[in-house]
Design a protein around this motif. Structure first.
Motif, PDB file in Angstrom:
ATOM      1  N   PHE A  17       0.952  -1.270   0.019  1.00 19.62           N
ATOM      2  CA  PHE A  17      -0.257  -0.047  -0.059  1.00 19.62           C
ATOM      3  C   PHE A  17       0.796   1.428  -0.108  1.00 19.62           C
ATOM      4  O   PHE A  17       0.803   2.101  -0.860  1.00 19.62           O
TER       5      PHE A  17
ATOM      6  N   ILE B 250      -3.596  -7.238  -1.424  1.00 18.41           N
ATOM      7  CA  ILE B 250      -3.898  -6.751   0.121  1.00 18.41           C
ATOM      8  C   ILE B 250      -5.066  -7.470   0.593  1.00 18.41           C
ATOM      9  O   ILE B 250      -5.026  -7.821   1.841  1.00 18.41           O
ATOM     10  N   MET B 251      -6.269  -7.682  -0.036  1.00 20.11           N
ATOM     11  CA  MET B 251      -7.196  -8.308   0.501  1.00 20.11           C
ATOM     12  C   MET B 251      -6.817  -9.804   0.839  1.00 20.11           C
ATOM     13  O   MET B 251      -7.161 -10.349   2.060  1.00 20.11           O
TER      14      MET B 251
ATOM     15  N   ILE C 184      -5.413   2.265 -15.623  1.00 19.55           N
ATOM     16  CA  ILE C 184      -5.323   2.446 -14.140  1.00 19.55           C
ATOM     17  C   ILE C 184      -6.000   1.067 -13.523  1.00 19.55           C
ATOM     18  O   ILE C 184      -5.237   0.693 -12.423  1.00 19.55           O
TER      19      ILE C 184
ATOM     20  N   MET D 248       0.097   3.344 -12.077  1.00 17.67           N
ATOM     21  CA  MET D 248      -0.840   4.302 -11.793  1.00 17.67           C
ATOM     22  C   MET D 248      -0.453   5.835 -11.841  1.00 17.67           C
ATOM     23  O   MET D 248      -1.160   6.607 -12.264  1.00 17.67           O
TER      24      MET D 248
ATOM     25  N   TYR E  59     -11.127  -0.985   2.368  1.00 22.74           N
ATOM     26  CA  TYR E  59     -10.066  -0.883   2.903  1.00 22.74           C
ATOM     27  C   TYR E  59      -8.860  -1.107   1.984  1.00 22.74           C
ATOM     28  O   TYR E  59      -7.728  -0.541   2.311  1.00 22.74           O
ATOM     29  N   ALA E  60      -9.047  -2.364   1.076  1.00 23.15           N
ATOM     30  CA  ALA E  60      -7.878  -2.598   0.341  1.00 23.15           C
ATOM     31  C   ALA E  60      -7.294  -1.693  -1.019  1.00 23.15           C
ATOM     32  O   ALA E  60      -6.377  -1.858  -1.204  1.00 23.15           O
ATOM     33  N   PHE E  61      -8.562  -1.162  -1.250  1.00 21.71           N
ATOM     34  CA  PHE E  61      -8.564  -0.208  -2.479  1.00 21.71           C
ATOM     35  C   PHE E  61      -7.195   0.894  -2.188  1.00 21.71           C
ATOM     36  O   PHE E  61      -7.382   1.689  -1.390  1.00 21.71           O
ATOM     37  N   PRO E  62      -6.424   1.306  -2.964  1.00 15.17           N
ATOM     38  CA  PRO E  62      -5.319   2.264  -2.929  1.00 15.17           C
ATOM     39  C   PRO E  62      -6.153   3.548  -2.918  1.00 15.17           C
ATOM     40  O   PRO E  62      -7.086   3.486  -3.721  1.00 15.17           O
ATOM     41  N   THR E  63      -5.795   4.392  -2.150  1.00 11.10           N
ATOM     42  CA  THR E  63      -6.509   5.730  -2.048  1.00 11.10           C
ATOM     43  C   THR E  63      -6.632   6.577  -3.555  1.00 11.10           C
ATOM     44  O   THR E  63      -7.503   7.013  -4.010  1.00 11.10           O
TER      45      THR E  63
ATOM     46  N   PHE F 277      -6.217   5.266  -6.422  1.00 14.70           N
ATOM     47  CA  PHE F 277      -7.216   4.298  -7.436  1.00 14.70           C
ATOM     48  C   PHE F 277      -8.620   4.763  -7.097  1.00 14.70           C
ATOM     49  O   PHE F 277      -9.167   5.161  -8.211  1.00 14.70           O
TER      50      PHE F 277
ATOM     51  N   TRP G  29      -9.617  -4.164  13.821  1.00 17.06           N
ATOM     52  CA  TRP G  29     -10.934  -5.034  13.717  1.00 17.06           C
ATOM     53  C   TRP G  29     -10.685  -6.380  13.660  1.00 17.06           C
ATOM     54  O   TRP G  29      -9.610  -6.961  13.273  1.00 17.06           O
TER      55      TRP G  29
ATOM     56  N   VAL H 101     -14.090  -4.747   3.810  1.00 13.38           N
ATOM     57  CA  VAL H 101     -12.641  -5.100   3.505  1.00 13.38           C
ATOM     58  C   VAL H 101     -12.203  -4.580   2.120  1.00 13.38           C
ATOM     59  O   VAL H 101     -11.115  -4.423   1.802  1.00 13.38           O
ATOM     60  N   LEU H 102     -13.119  -4.648   1.077  1.00 13.91           N
ATOM     61  CA  LEU H 102     -12.700  -4.456  -0.258  1.00 13.91           C
ATOM     62  C   LEU H 102     -12.192  -2.908  -0.259  1.00 13.91           C
ATOM     63  O   LEU H 102     -11.203  -2.578  -0.813  1.00 13.91           O
TER      64      LEU H 102
ATOM     65  N   LEU I 240     -15.764  -1.774  10.592  1.00  9.24           N
ATOM     66  CA  LEU I 240     -15.071  -3.259  10.906  1.00  9.24           C
ATOM     67  C   LEU I 240     -14.989  -2.970  12.441  1.00  9.24           C
ATOM     68  O   LEU I 240     -15.209  -4.006  13.190  1.00  9.24           O
TER      69      LEU I 240
ATOM     70  N   GLU J  80     -12.691   1.037   7.717  1.00  5.66           N
ATOM     71  CA  GLU J  80     -12.065   0.505   8.881  1.00  5.66           C
ATOM     72  C   GLU J  80     -12.900   0.842  10.239  1.00  5.66           C
ATOM     73  O   GLU J  80     -12.919  -0.117  11.169  1.00  5.66           O
TER      74      GLU J  80
ATOM     75  N   THR K  41     -19.607  -6.299   5.165  1.00  8.60           N
ATOM     76  CA  THR K  41     -18.454  -6.718   5.907  1.00  8.60           C
ATOM     77  C   THR K  41     -17.316  -6.722   4.862  1.00  8.60           C
ATOM     78  O   THR K  41     -16.280  -6.228   4.683  1.00  8.60           O
ATOM     79  N   ASN K  42     -17.543  -7.548   3.801  1.00  7.24           N
ATOM     80  CA  ASN K  42     -16.774  -8.054   2.677  1.00  7.24           C
ATOM     81  C   ASN K  42     -16.427  -6.660   1.635  1.00  7.24           C
ATOM     82  O   ASN K  42     -15.378  -6.405   1.328  1.00  7.24           O
TER      83      ASN K  42
ATOM     84  N   THR L  56       2.757   1.899  -3.342  1.00  7.03           N
ATOM     85  CA  THR L  56       2.109   2.536  -4.251  1.00  7.03           C
ATOM     86  C   THR L  56       1.812   4.099  -4.142  1.00  7.03           C
ATOM     87  O   THR L  56       1.934   4.829  -5.108  1.00  7.03           O
TER      88      THR L  56
ATOM     89  N   VAL M 124      -3.372  -4.496  -6.785  1.00 11.80           N
ATOM     90  CA  VAL M 124      -3.161  -4.121  -5.331  1.00 11.80           C
ATOM     91  C   VAL M 124      -4.032  -4.534  -4.497  1.00 11.80           C
ATOM     92  O   VAL M 124      -3.781  -5.027  -3.361  1.00 11.80           O
ATOM     93  N   ALA M 125      -5.249  -4.104  -4.822  1.00 12.40           N
ATOM     94  CA  ALA M 125      -6.615  -4.424  -3.887  1.00 12.40           C
ATOM     95  C   ALA M 125      -6.737  -5.856  -3.468  1.00 12.40           C
ATOM     96  O   ALA M 125      -6.853  -6.070  -2.431  1.00 12.40           O
TER      97      ALA M 125
END
Lengths: 315, 320
Positions: A224, A274-275, A263, A246, B143-147, B149, A302, B140-141, B205, B202, B136-137, A227, A270-271
């Motif tokens: 993270f 990370i997941m 993009i 990107m 949370y995982a995305f780069p800002t 993006f 969490w 998490v998704l 969760l 975040e 919830t899923n 990037t 990445v997403a």
């Protein structure tokens, strides 16, 4: 085999089961999916030099050509195949992620073990330093250090590795502190084992599984941050990583021309990575110690584990 | 007695942290390898006399301790240096930038907290259902995305509908204050939306797990035995306790908020602190970089300190 270890296997069966728990975790669907994603990305990245369909340095189609049968993910501003770029970027991004995570774990584990094992003023000093790094906004610190050092891939790895160890240090310290009070450690001390030997032979094997979970979680943060730093132009501008893909797309008008395909592949990669790491790392950590309440103080704070069937938490 | 002890300890820590950041700032820019003069003058082949003049001008001919003392003195008197790029005092540049960052970050954070609480509580009370798994899923998704993006996707998606860059319409003249305010707000929508999407996950969760634990407490059982309505149990019994970690959560999320704000300001060309930091990096504008780092660190440390005090006020058991 020392006396302590023999006693340990009889007295406390649970403490032997650390590695077994890690393997067992893979039976949970969440962890299995996470592991699958991580394994898939690793294999694909390692194979990328052979399986990428086009060169990443030569134009193979028109500028910002949309996805088609011959170019699945379309082309970027220089007419370079985005699929090939994403595959090659994965290799370096994951290299950055893994090495930075390794540095993180080495520093975090050392500080955590020393702090938890010796206690006293050493513990106080080390934990105050940890608190400092926990409070200071890390990306800002990374930007400043990377900017002063100059942009390069090694600097990015070092900066990320050197600034992300706080979570590992805290969680390892808590674990070592409780281990230190266990009978087998006391026995090892009483028969005269030195500090180094106790740490190496008795404590490290016990916290090993926890370190695996920490490493997997550290990869998420490292990737993270890579990037983010690359997006701010602080990574090596010639290296192809998911971050620089990107960044280039953004700098070269992919947004204003609506070329989302330049993009999306890197961003989604990445997403998903990370997941995957998050799901795997979190499952291992939860399985190892269901009462690990340090989590309220951590960046990954969490808990997703269900509380059904466990006495206190269940409805 | 323990009360004052705790507050005292947190105060000392906050002061020491700020002091450490200030010193780190000094060390990083002056003691690192490479001559400070060549770095500050940005002229690698300057003549010896020019170097000497520069060294005197910046006080670099003095001893390290004298320099440190001078640095501290300048810091407290507001003399943070002159920006290389626009020749304005750093502190004035930063004040303007801070004024632009504040509304985006505060609105974004507050909306993210409210959204996080709503989503978290709803999925906790519907535990195990499709709605719970879905939200919830999804969290998490996100949370995982780069800002960056998420920001770019929103830019492409809302292209032409919402303004994409800056704070005001560059072609609008003679705006009344009200029109100017509306224009500013309209430009703020996308940055705030991106920040909310990256932060809410975040929060949701954490609230969900905290709520789940609270719902298993004995007093919830008692409340049910008393025949209270489901609504009352959730709102007045469970939520009041489950929301305690929110305070810690906000404090810990400060780092994420700051890094999110930097990326978002770069994407949407929003002239805030993050953008100032980014421009300073690109232009090797060290005084700005130094000032930006310092102001962000000090604000974050102070907010952390306030969060500690607030948590103590809400839950005095924290001293134990």
């Amino acid at each position: 085999m020392t006396e302590g270890q023999i006693r340990q296997s009889k007295v406390d069966p649970s403490s032997r089961g650390g590695w077994w728990t890690v393997l067992n975790v893979l039976r949970q669907p969440t962890a299995a999916i996470g592991f699958g994603i991580l394994a898939f990305f690793t294999v694909i990245s390692l194979l990328s030099p052979w399986i990428k369909p086009y060169s990443t340095h030569l134009a193979s189609c028109a500028v910002f050509e949309p996805p088609s049968a011959s170019h699945w993910f379309g082309c970027d501003d220089g007419g370079i195949d985005v699929l090939s770029l994403t595959l090659e970027g994965g290799l370096i991004s994951m290299y950055v992620g893994f090495t930075a995570a390794t540095i993180t774990i080495l520093i975090g584990a050392t500080i955590g073990i020393v702090s938890g094992y010796f206690g006293g003023w050493i513990d106080t000093v080390l934990m105050r330093i940890t608190d400092y790094f926990l409070v200071v906004p890390q990306l800002v610190l990374m930007i400043v250090v990377a900017a002063v050092w100059g942009p390069s891939l090694e600097h990015v790895i070092l900066v990320i590795g050197l600034l992300l160890w706080t979570y590992t240090a805290r969680i390892v310290r808590a674990q070592v502190k409780s281990l230190r009070e266990r009978v087998f450690i006391r026995r090892a001390i009483s028969i005269g084992s030195g500090h180094l030997r106790i740490i190496w032979r008795h404590i490290l094997p016990q916290i090993g599984p926890l370190l695996v979970a920490s490493t997997v979680l550290a990869i998420t943060v490292a990737v993270f941050n890579e990037t983010a730093l690359a997006f701010l132009g602080l990574s090596d501008p010639t290296a192809i990583t998911w971050g620089t893909i990107m960044e280039h797309a953004f700098q070269r008008a992919a947004v204003s021309t609506g070329s989302w395909w330049a993009i999306v592949p890197a961003g989604l990669a990445v997403a998903i990575l990370i997941m995957g790491c998050y799901m795997l790392g979190r499952s291992i950590e939860d399985a190892l110690n269901p009462r690990l309440r340090v989590s309220y103080l951590s960046p990954y704070s969490w808990q997703l584990r269900t509380l059904v069937g466990r006495g206190k938490g269940a409805l | 007695m323990r009360r004052t002890g705790y507050i005292w300890k947190r105060s000392v820590f906050a002061v020491v942290t700020i002091f450490a950041a200030v010193s780190f700032n000094f060390v990083l820019f002056r003691v690192l390898p490479g001559s400070a003069i060549t770095r500050i003058s940005r002229v690698p082949n300057a003549s010896p006399s020019m170097k000497k003049a520069l060294a005197e001008q910046f006080g670099l001919d003095k001893s390290m301790w004298d320099q440190y003392w001078l640095y501290l003195k300048n810091l407290f008197t507001g003399n943070w240096g002159i920006s290389y790029s626009n020749r304005q005092p750093v502190i004035e540049n930063l004040a303007v930038a801070f004024g632009n960052t504040l509304p985006v970050v505060s609105i974004g954070t507050i909306v993210a907290i409210i959204l996080g609480i709503l989503v978290g509580v709803h999925s906790a009370v519907r535990r195990g259902t499709f709605a719970d798994h879905f939200s919830t899923n999804l969290a998490v998704l996100f949370y995982a995305f780069p800002t960056q993006f998420l920001g770019m996707m929103l830019l492409i998606f809302f292209a032409g509908v919402l303004p994409a860059a800056g704070t005001h319409d560059p072609f609008a003249f003679n705006q009344t204050p009200w029109e100017s305010f509306l224009d500013y707000s309209k430009h703020m929508i996308l940055p705030v939306l991106t920040l909310v999407l990256t932060l809410y996950a975040e929060n949701a969760l954490i609230v969900r797990s905290s709520m789940l634990e609270t719902l298993g407490e004995d007093y919830i059982l008692t409340a049910r035995a008393k025949g209270l309505s489901r609504r009352k149990i959730i709102r007045d019994y469970a939520m009041r306790n489950a929301l305690l970690p929110i305070v810690t959560m906000v404090a810990l999320a400060l780092g994420a908020i700051v890094s999110g704000a930097i990326l978002i300001e770069v994407i949407f060309s929003w002239p805030g602190i993050g953008r100032a930091l980014y421009d300073a990096v690109l232009q090797r504008d060290y005084p700005m970089l130094q000032g930006g780092f310092l102001i962000i660190t000090v604000v974050v440390v102070l907010l952390n300190y306030l969060a500690d005090l607030a948590y103590y006020k809400l839950d005095p058991r924290v001293v134990d």
